[in-house]
Design a protein around this motif. Structure first.
Motif, PDB file in Angstrom:
ATOM      1  N   LEU A  54       0.804  -1.149   0.039  1.00 42.91           N
ATOM      2  CA  LEU A  54      -0.051   0.049   0.014  1.00 42.91           C
ATOM      3  C   LEU A  54       0.757   1.105   0.013  1.00 42.91           C
ATOM      4  O   LEU A  54       0.302   2.220  -0.214  1.00 42.91           O
ATOM      5  N   ALA A  55       2.294   1.094   0.070  1.00 40.85           N
ATOM      6  CA  ALA A  55       2.939   2.281   0.098  1.00 40.85           C
ATOM      7  C   ALA A  55       3.326   2.616  -1.503  1.00 40.85           C
ATOM      8  O   ALA A  55       3.998   3.534  -1.813  1.00 40.85           O
ATOM      9  N   GLU A  56       2.853   1.784  -2.437  1.00 43.39           N
ATOM     10  CA  GLU A  56       3.200   1.935  -3.765  1.00 43.39           C
ATOM     11  C   GLU A  56       2.027   2.389  -4.539  1.00 43.39           C
ATOM     12  O   GLU A  56       0.890   1.955  -4.032  1.00 43.39           O
ATOM     13  N   PRO A  57       1.914   2.734  -5.865  1.00 37.73           N
ATOM     14  CA  PRO A  57       0.710   3.206  -6.297  1.00 37.73           C
ATOM     15  C   PRO A  57      -0.133   1.583  -6.483  1.00 37.73           C
ATOM     16  O   PRO A  57       0.542   0.715  -6.858  1.00 37.73           O
ATOM     17  N   LEU A  58      -1.438   1.637  -6.346  1.00 39.54           N
ATOM     18  CA  LEU A  58      -2.006   0.168  -6.689  1.00 39.54           C
ATOM     19  C   LEU A  58      -2.441  -0.204  -8.016  1.00 39.54           C
ATOM     20  O   LEU A  58      -2.792   0.675  -8.716  1.00 39.54           O
ATOM     21  N   SER A  59      -1.986  -1.231  -8.299  1.00 41.06           N
ATOM     22  CA  SER A  59      -2.178  -1.990  -9.651  1.00 41.06           C
ATOM     23  C   SER A  59      -3.344  -2.755  -9.706  1.00 41.06           C
ATOM     24  O   SER A  59      -3.656  -3.395 -10.545  1.00 41.06           O
ATOM     25  N   LEU A  60      -4.113  -2.862  -8.495  1.00 41.56           N
ATOM     26  CA  LEU A  60      -5.236  -3.672  -8.610  1.00 41.56           C
ATOM     27  C   LEU A  60      -6.495  -3.228  -9.465  1.00 41.56           C
ATOM     28  O   LEU A  60      -6.242  -1.960  -9.780  1.00 41.56           O
ATOM     29  N   THR A  61      -7.236  -4.150 -10.021  1.00 42.35           N
ATOM     30  CA  THR A  61      -8.318  -3.754 -10.700  1.00 42.35           C
ATOM     31  C   THR A  61      -9.525  -4.208 -10.168  1.00 42.35           C
ATOM     32  O   THR A  61      -9.569  -5.014  -9.327  1.00 42.35           O
ATOM     33  N   VAL A  62     -10.729  -3.759 -10.843  1.00 38.10           N
ATOM     34  CA  VAL A  62     -11.920  -4.388 -10.455  1.00 38.10           C
ATOM     35  C   VAL A  62     -11.953  -5.902 -10.514  1.00 38.10           C
ATOM     36  O   VAL A  62     -12.719  -6.726  -9.853  1.00 38.10           O
ATOM     37  N   ALA A  63     -11.331  -6.467 -11.565  1.00 35.93           N
ATOM     38  CA  ALA A  63     -11.114  -7.905 -12.042  1.00 35.93           C
ATOM     39  C   ALA A  63     -10.664  -8.549 -10.830  1.00 35.93           C
ATOM     40  O   ALA A  63     -10.877  -9.998 -10.800  1.00 35.93           O
ATOM     41  N   ASP A  64      -9.913  -8.053  -9.846  1.00 36.09           N
ATOM     42  CA  ASP A  64      -9.169  -8.872  -8.761  1.00 36.09           C
ATOM     43  C   ASP A  64     -10.170  -8.954  -7.504  1.00 36.09           C
ATOM     44  O   ASP A  64      -9.895  -9.556  -6.558  1.00 36.09           O
ATOM     45  N   LEU A  65     -11.395  -8.182  -7.723  1.00 36.86           N
ATOM     46  CA  LEU A  65     -12.160  -8.159  -6.543  1.00 36.86           C
ATOM     47  C   LEU A  65     -13.585  -9.080  -6.974  1.00 36.86           C
ATOM     48  O   LEU A  65     -13.885  -9.256  -8.199  1.00 36.86           O
ATOM     49  N   PRO A  66     -14.440  -9.786  -6.004  1.00 39.65           N
ATOM     50  CA  PRO A  66     -15.699 -10.204  -6.139  1.00 39.65           C
ATOM     51  C   PRO A  66     -16.487  -9.204  -6.916  1.00 39.65           C
ATOM     52  O   PRO A  66     -16.490  -8.016  -6.768  1.00 39.65           O
ATOM     53  N   GLU A  67     -17.788  -9.822  -7.467  1.00 39.92           N
ATOM     54  CA  GLU A  67     -18.724  -9.149  -8.175  1.00 39.92           C
ATOM     55  C   GLU A  67     -19.452  -7.877  -7.227  1.00 39.92           C
ATOM     56  O   GLU A  67     -19.662  -6.984  -7.358  1.00 39.92           O
ATOM     57  N   GLU A  68     -19.755  -8.600  -5.998  1.00 37.10           N
ATOM     58  CA  GLU A  68     -20.213  -7.728  -4.921  1.00 37.10           C
ATOM     59  C   GLU A  68     -19.452  -7.862  -3.706  1.00 37.10           C
ATOM     60  O   GLU A  68     -18.983  -8.892  -3.344  1.00 37.10           O
TER      61      GLU A  68
ATOM     62  N   ALA B 147      -4.030   5.000  -0.239  1.00 39.41           N
ATOM     63  CA  ALA B 147      -4.370   3.499  -0.545  1.00 39.41           C
ATOM     64  C   ALA B 147      -5.809   3.602  -0.062  1.00 39.41           C
ATOM     65  O   ALA B 147      -6.443   2.831  -1.054  1.00 39.41           O
ATOM     66  N   PRO B 148      -6.304   3.962   0.983  1.00 41.47           N
ATOM     67  CA  PRO B 148      -7.655   3.646   1.199  1.00 41.47           C
ATOM     68  C   PRO B 148      -8.547   4.409   0.072  1.00 41.47           C
ATOM     69  O   PRO B 148      -9.668   3.912  -0.380  1.00 41.47           O
ATOM     70  N   ALA B 149      -7.959   5.578  -0.272  1.00 41.33           N
ATOM     71  CA  ALA B 149      -8.904   6.284  -1.409  1.00 41.33           C
ATOM     72  C   ALA B 149      -8.876   5.408  -2.769  1.00 41.33           C
ATOM     73  O   ALA B 149      -9.936   5.220  -3.409  1.00 41.33           O
ATOM     74  N   MET B 150      -7.586   5.038  -3.112  1.00 41.62           N
ATOM     75  CA  MET B 150      -7.705   4.284  -4.407  1.00 41.62           C
ATOM     76  C   MET B 150      -8.351   2.805  -4.453  1.00 41.62           C
ATOM     77  O   MET B 150      -8.935   2.505  -5.100  1.00 41.62           O
ATOM     78  N   LEU B 151      -8.317   2.174  -3.104  1.00 44.99           N
ATOM     79  CA  LEU B 151      -8.615   0.992  -2.804  1.00 44.99           C
ATOM     80  C   LEU B 151     -10.313   0.839  -2.904  1.00 44.99           C
ATOM     81  O   LEU B 151     -10.903   0.317  -3.553  1.00 44.99           O
ATOM     82  N   THR B 152     -10.753   2.209  -2.315  1.00 43.83           N
ATOM     83  CA  THR B 152     -12.456   2.380  -2.319  1.00 43.83           C
ATOM     84  C   THR B 152     -12.638   2.590  -3.706  1.00 43.83           C
ATOM     85  O   THR B 152     -13.817   2.118  -4.148  1.00 43.83           O
ATOM     86  N   ARG B 153     -12.043   3.239  -4.507  1.00 42.39           N
ATOM     87  CA  ARG B 153     -12.571   3.714  -5.772  1.00 42.39           C
ATOM     88  C   ARG B 153     -12.756   2.410  -6.681  1.00 42.39           C
ATOM     89  O   ARG B 153     -13.647   2.161  -7.278  1.00 42.39           O
ATOM     90  N   ILE B 154     -11.667   1.583  -6.443  1.00 39.71           N
ATOM     91  CA  ILE B 154     -11.741   0.260  -7.154  1.00 39.71           C
ATOM     92  C   ILE B 154     -12.697  -0.595  -6.879  1.00 39.71           C
ATOM     93  O   ILE B 154     -13.397  -1.437  -7.522  1.00 39.71           O
ATOM     94  N   ALA B 155     -13.176  -0.535  -5.491  1.00 42.75           N
ATOM     95  CA  ALA B 155     -14.056  -1.579  -4.885  1.00 42.75           C
ATOM     96  C   ALA B 155     -15.455  -0.795  -5.131  1.00 42.75           C
ATOM     97  O   ALA B 155     -16.510  -1.500  -4.840  1.00 42.75           O
ATOM     98  N   LEU B 156     -15.619   0.389  -5.583  1.00 43.66           N
ATOM     99  CA  LEU B 156     -16.820   0.968  -5.511  1.00 43.66           C
ATOM    100  C   LEU B 156     -18.146   0.223  -6.276  1.00 43.66           C
ATOM    101  O   LEU B 156     -19.125   0.028  -5.870  1.00 43.66           O
ATOM    102  N   PRO B 157     -17.706  -0.304  -7.665  1.00 49.61           N
ATOM    103  CA  PRO B 157     -18.971  -0.972  -8.413  1.00 49.61           C
ATOM    104  C   PRO B 157     -19.407  -1.998  -7.687  1.00 49.61           C
ATOM    105  O   PRO B 157     -20.535  -2.297  -7.471  1.00 49.61           O
TER     106      PRO B 157
END
Ligand SMILES: NC(=O)c1ccc[n+]([C@@H]2O[C@H](COP(=O)([O-])OP(=O)(O)OC[C@H]3O[C@@H](n4cnc5c(N)ncnc54)[C@H](OP(=O)(O)O)[C@@H]3O)[C@@H](O)[C@H]2O)c1
Length: 215
Positions: A48-62, A96-106
């Motif tokens: 989380l100290a680095e830019p997040l390369s995570l995408t919505v595809a890494d997360l569950p649908e809901e 990191a919380p801001a970017m992770l939240t953004r990715i998890a929003l859908p």
């Protein structure tokens, strides 16, 4: 329940993960070292100290809940502080919380989920030597408040614990040069139980903020 969690390898986050896991919830944990993740969880490896390369595809649908518990602290007067200490605290505690939240929003929107930010007493007031950490946590409160205004289908909570007996608190004592006695402080399980209560609240209500202090 499907829960996305940071900080699940230690302290408050570890206790939240334990409670949720024991009752059969499905956990997606963001960890910087895959070998530290509990094998029962879905591990998402990210520093989380680095830019997040995570995408919505890494997360569950809901996603029913996101708990942001990862954090870091480096004390020091502004006069003596290094830019890298400001940067790492801002990255891990706020960006990191801001970017992770953004990715998890859908996924959160689909579940009308709950987002819990583990803030700090330092997110409400500032002591000498705590400026960088407190600034990151004041920013985290703003992130929560903004998210609550923008995403009306979600529930957004900031929880502000006082000193809690975790490795971070041990490190704070070392940095302050004082003796550490875990018995004086809140048990991490107590904060974790409050976090779980926030997530479990019947869906006719939300808890915007909770302050929890040692007795
Ligand atoms: N303890 C207190 O007195 C206290 C009081 C108020 C608020 N808080 C807040 O409560 C939250 C939890 O703190 P804690 O006391 O439980 O701390 P902790 O025991 O030190 O745990 C911190 C967690 O954050 C993770 N983390 C740190 N840097 C990371 C990075 N770069 N990438 C990914 N994960 C990272 C750690 O992962 P690793 O295991 O990989 O290091 C660990 O799981 C924090 O946000 C803290 O600011 C704590």
């Amino acid at each position: 329940m499907k829960v996305l969690l940071t900080g699940a390898t230690s302290g408050i986050g570890q206790e939240v993960a334990r409670i949720l896991r024991e009752r059969g919830d499905e956990l997606w944990v963001v960890v910087r070292d895959a070998s530290r993740a509990d094998p029962r969880d879905h591990a998402i490896v990210a520093d989380l100290a680095e830019p997040l390369s995570l995408t919505v595809a890494d997360l569950p649908e809901e996603i029913d809940a996101v708990v942001h518990s990862a954090g870091t602290i480096t004390l020091g007067a502004i006069a003596d502080s290094a830019q890298e200490d400001w940067e790492s605290q801002f990255r891990i505690n706020l960006l990191a919380p801001a970017m992770l939240t953004r990715i998890a929003l859908p996924a959160l929107r689909r579940a009308q989920g709950t987002v819990v930010f583990v803030n700090s007493g330092a997110g409400l007031r500032v002591s000498a030597g705590w400026s960088a950490y407190a600034a990151s946590k004041h920013g985290l409160r703003a992130l929560a408040d903004g998210l609550r205004e923008e995403e009306k289908s979600l529930r957004v909570t900031s929880i502000f614990p006082g000193r809690t007996a975790t490795p971070m608190q041990e490190s704070v004592h070392a940095q302050e040069g004082s003796a550490y006695d875990a018995e004086r402080w809140i048990r991490p399980e107590t904060v974790a139980r409050k976090v779980v209560e926030i997530i479990d609240l019947p869906n006719d209500a939300l808890i915007p903020e909770v302050v929890i202090r040692p007795r």
